[in-house]
Design a protein around this motif. Structure first.
Motif, PDB file in Angstrom:
ATOM      1  N   GLY A   1      28.154  33.879   6.306  1.00  0.00           N
ATOM      2  CA  GLY A   1      27.266  34.963   6.687  1.00  0.00           C
ATOM      3  C   GLY A   1      27.401  36.228   5.871  1.00  0.00           C
ATOM      4  O   GLY A   1      26.915  37.293   6.278  1.00  0.00           O
ATOM      5  N   PHE A   2      28.046  36.143   4.704  1.00  0.00           N
ATOM      6  CA  PHE A   2      28.235  37.335   3.885  1.00  0.00           C
ATOM      7  C   PHE A   2      26.972  37.605   3.068  1.00  0.00           C
ATOM      8  O   PHE A   2      26.381  36.678   2.507  1.00  0.00           O
ATOM      9  N   PRO A   3      26.531  38.869   2.966  1.00  0.00           N
ATOM     10  CA  PRO A   3      25.314  39.198   2.218  1.00  0.00           C
ATOM     11  C   PRO A   3      25.558  39.210   0.702  1.00  0.00           C
ATOM     12  O   PRO A   3      25.839  40.244   0.114  1.00  0.00           O
ATOM     13  N   VAL A   4      25.454  38.064   0.085  1.00  0.00           N
ATOM     14  CA  VAL A   4      25.764  37.964  -1.334  1.00  0.00           C
ATOM     15  C   VAL A   4      24.554  37.463  -2.124  1.00  0.00           C
ATOM     16  O   VAL A   4      23.844  36.557  -1.692  1.00  0.00           O
ATOM     17  N   GLY A   5      24.330  38.101  -3.257  1.00  0.00           N
ATOM     18  CA  GLY A   5      23.304  37.650  -4.185  1.00  0.00           C
ATOM     19  C   GLY A   5      23.950  37.005  -5.388  1.00  0.00           C
ATOM     20  O   GLY A   5      25.137  37.212  -5.675  1.00  0.00           O
ATOM     21  N   PHE A   6      23.159  36.216  -6.117  1.00  0.00           N
ATOM     22  CA  PHE A   6      23.663  35.519  -7.309  1.00  0.00           C
ATOM     23  C   PHE A   6      22.649  35.749  -8.418  1.00  0.00           C
ATOM     24  O   PHE A   6      21.588  35.120  -8.459  1.00  0.00           O
ATOM     25  N   GLN A   7      22.970  36.680  -9.308  1.00  0.00           N
ATOM     26  CA  GLN A   7      22.063  37.047 -10.386  1.00  0.00           C
ATOM     27  C   GLN A   7      22.301  36.140 -11.590  1.00  0.00           C
ATOM     28  O   GLN A   7      23.237  36.325 -12.356  1.00  0.00           O
ATOM     29  N   ARG A   8      21.469  35.108 -11.723  1.00  0.00           N
ATOM     30  CA  ARG A   8      21.599  34.181 -12.848  1.00  0.00           C
ATOM     31  C   ARG A   8      20.681  34.552 -14.003  1.00  0.00           C
ATOM     32  O   ARG A   8      20.710  33.900 -15.045  1.00  0.00           O
ATOM     33  N   GLN A   9      19.829  35.579 -13.818  1.00  0.00           N
ATOM     34  CA  GLN A   9      18.854  35.919 -14.850  1.00  0.00           C
ATOM     35  C   GLN A   9      19.025  37.360 -15.315  1.00  0.00           C
ATOM     36  O   GLN A   9      18.049  38.096 -15.445  1.00  0.00           O
ATOM     37  N   SER A  10      20.268  37.724 -15.581  1.00  0.00           N
ATOM     38  CA  SER A  10      20.497  39.054 -16.136  1.00  0.00           C
ATOM     39  C   SER A  10      19.906  39.129 -17.536  1.00  0.00           C
ATOM     40  O   SER A  10      19.556  38.105 -18.145  1.00  0.00           O
ATOM     41  N   LYS A  11      19.811  40.312 -18.039  1.00  0.00           N
ATOM     42  CA  LYS A  11      19.234  40.535 -19.372  1.00  0.00           C
ATOM     43  C   LYS A  11      19.938  39.698 -20.437  1.00  0.00           C
ATOM     44  O   LYS A  11      19.306  39.152 -21.345  1.00  0.00           O
ATOM     45  N   GLU A  12      21.263  39.586 -20.323  1.00  0.00           N
ATOM     46  CA  GLU A  12      22.030  38.848 -21.334  1.00  0.00           C
ATOM     47  C   GLU A  12      22.097  37.346 -21.049  1.00  0.00           C
ATOM     48  O   GLU A  12      22.383  36.561 -21.946  1.00  0.00           O
ATOM     49  N   GLY A  13      21.867  36.951 -19.785  1.00  0.00           N
ATOM     50  CA  GLY A  13      21.888  35.542 -19.431  1.00  0.00           C
ATOM     51  C   GLY A  13      23.063  35.170 -18.536  1.00  0.00           C
ATOM     52  O   GLY A  13      23.764  36.022 -17.988  1.00  0.00           O
ATOM     53  N   SER A  14      23.280  33.874 -18.408  1.00  0.00           N
ATOM     54  CA  SER A  14      24.353  33.317 -17.595  1.00  0.00           C
ATOM     55  C   SER A  14      25.016  32.180 -18.364  1.00  0.00           C
ATOM     56  O   SER A  14      24.552  31.790 -19.434  1.00  0.00           O
ATOM     57  N   ALA A  15      26.080  31.656 -17.790  1.00  0.00           N
ATOM     58  CA  ALA A  15      26.766  30.509 -18.391  1.00  0.00           C
ATOM     59  C   ALA A  15      26.485  29.263 -17.565  1.00  0.00           C
ATOM     60  O   ALA A  15      26.249  29.334 -16.356  1.00  0.00           O
ATOM     61  N   THR A  16      26.517  28.123 -18.214  1.00  0.00           N
ATOM     62  CA  THR A  16      26.421  26.853 -17.521  1.00  0.00           C
ATOM     63  C   THR A  16      27.553  25.962 -18.014  1.00  0.00           C
ATOM     64  O   THR A  16      27.956  26.055 -19.175  1.00  0.00           O
ATOM     65  N   TRP A  17      28.076  25.141 -17.120  1.00  0.00           N
ATOM     66  CA  TRP A  17      29.252  24.345 -17.457  1.00  0.00           C
ATOM     67  C   TRP A  17      29.132  22.979 -16.798  1.00  0.00           C
ATOM     68  O   TRP A  17      28.315  22.778 -15.890  1.00  0.00           O
TER      69      TRP A  17
END
Length: 348
Positions: free
Chosen positions: A240-256
């Motif tokens: 129930g924690f209010p958390v967001g996950f920004q995967r589309q920042s200006k610089e991008g994200s990592a994938t593994w």
């Protein structure tokens, strides 16, 4: 269970003691939290019990254990570590004729001479997800996480947490300094990433070692921003924690992606090693992996059975952004990354 570990379990993992004693004929050396019955339905049906698990906290720790003589039958490294296992002579090829779902593994996870060459198939990729910005949606405006440079913002000094993990920390540093392919880093790119990490270090409240630790830090309000995996997001949302996950920042994200290697001179049953990997790749494992870890299965046919809504809810739907793929990189460069990160954490 979403790769969650208690302090006691983490301590056990550090000495690689069996965390779940069961089938003595198969020892699985794995990330803490992956001892999941939902991933091993057919294994349990056939063999009557779970394998014996020994647990670890990160890839470097696992490699050092097996290189020092710890014996397991299968081990679960992420892709960038496979060359180290091969170079050290610790693993042997899999016989994919005994793995019916191997052909359904997405080609992008198999397209490397490190994984597959004229000697055979050395690596069975199984699970993948993202590393991106987690943030408290009650206290952090969405515009503040439009860029990974938020980790340098004085406003969040002492309120960020970064992974105590070489690969994930460098994926952030490189994206932040304009690099989206780490396979051929220049000296200038390496130094720029290191300098960025030194700046970010000044804002770090804690380097998290496992998602449950990060969840606790964010739940208490100590940490507002973090660089983390999907499983930490899933865990916090379940609580129930209010958390967001920004995967589309200006610089991008990592994938593994991670998977299993077949250990040479293993103490247990080779047949049960194949029972294990076939259970992992079974279609039923896709839903279980998504539910328990927030991760996706590399078996494309199995993932096709997951609804788009479920993928979106797990933050596994496609993103339109730059992605740094944490694929195999030069082992010498990775050793430099590890050494540099240790210096940075020590304040140098």
């Amino acid at each position: 269970m979403i790769r969650r570990t208690t302090l006691l379990a983490s301590a056990a993992a550090l000495v690689a003691l069996p965390a779940l004693a069961a089938d003595p004929d198969l020892i699985v050396f794995d990330w803490a939290g992956f001892e999941s019955e939902g991933l091993l339905k057919s294994y349990i049906e056939k063999n009557g019990q779970m394998p014996t698990y020994a647990l670890y906290g990160d890839d470097d720790e696992a490699f050092q254990k097996v290189a020092s003589g710890f014996k397991s039958d299968v081990t679960h490294p992420c892709s960038q570590m496979v060359s180290k296992y091969r170079d050290a002579g610790l693993i042997e090829p899999w016989d994919v004729s005994r793995i019916p779902e191997y052909d359904n593994i997405a080609p992008r996870f198999k397209d490397s001479r490190i994984f597959n060459d004229d000697q055979g198939v050395w690596y069975i990729p199984t699970d993948y997800a993202y590393t991106a910005i987690a943030y408290n949606t009650d206290s952090v405006p969405a515009e503040d996480v439009a860029s990974v440079q938020s980790f340098l913002d004085p406003k969040y000094a002492g309120r960020i947490s970064l992974p105590d993990n070489t690969d994930d920390i460098w994926s952030l540093a490189l994206l932040a300094t304009g690099v989206s392919d780490w396979t051929n880093l220049t000296e200038e790119q390496f130094q720029a990433g290191a300098q960025w990490l030194r700046q970010a270090h000044e804002n770090v409240r804690a380097y998290w070692a496992d998602p449950s630790e990060l969840a606790q830090l964010m739940a208490t309000g100590e940490v507002q921003l973090a660089w983390t995996w999907n499983d930490a997001i899933a865990l916090m949302r379940q609580e129930g924690f209010p958390v967001g996950f920004q995967r589309q920042s200006k610089e991008g994200s990592a994938t593994w992606f991670c998977g299993y290697v077949n250990m040479k001179d293993a103490p247990g049953s080779e047949d049960k090693a194949y029972d294990f990997i076939n259970s992992w790749l079974a279609h039923s494992s896709a839903a279980s992996l998504l539910e328990t870890h927030g991760y996706a299965l590399t078996n494309e046919a199995a993932m096709a059975e997951i609804t788009p809504e479920a993928l979106k809810a797990a933050e596994l739907d496609p993103v339109d952004t730059t992605l740094l793929a944490q694929t195999p990189l030069d082992p010498a460069m990775r050793d430099r990354m590890l050494e540099e990160f240790e210096k940075i954490k020590a304040g140098f």
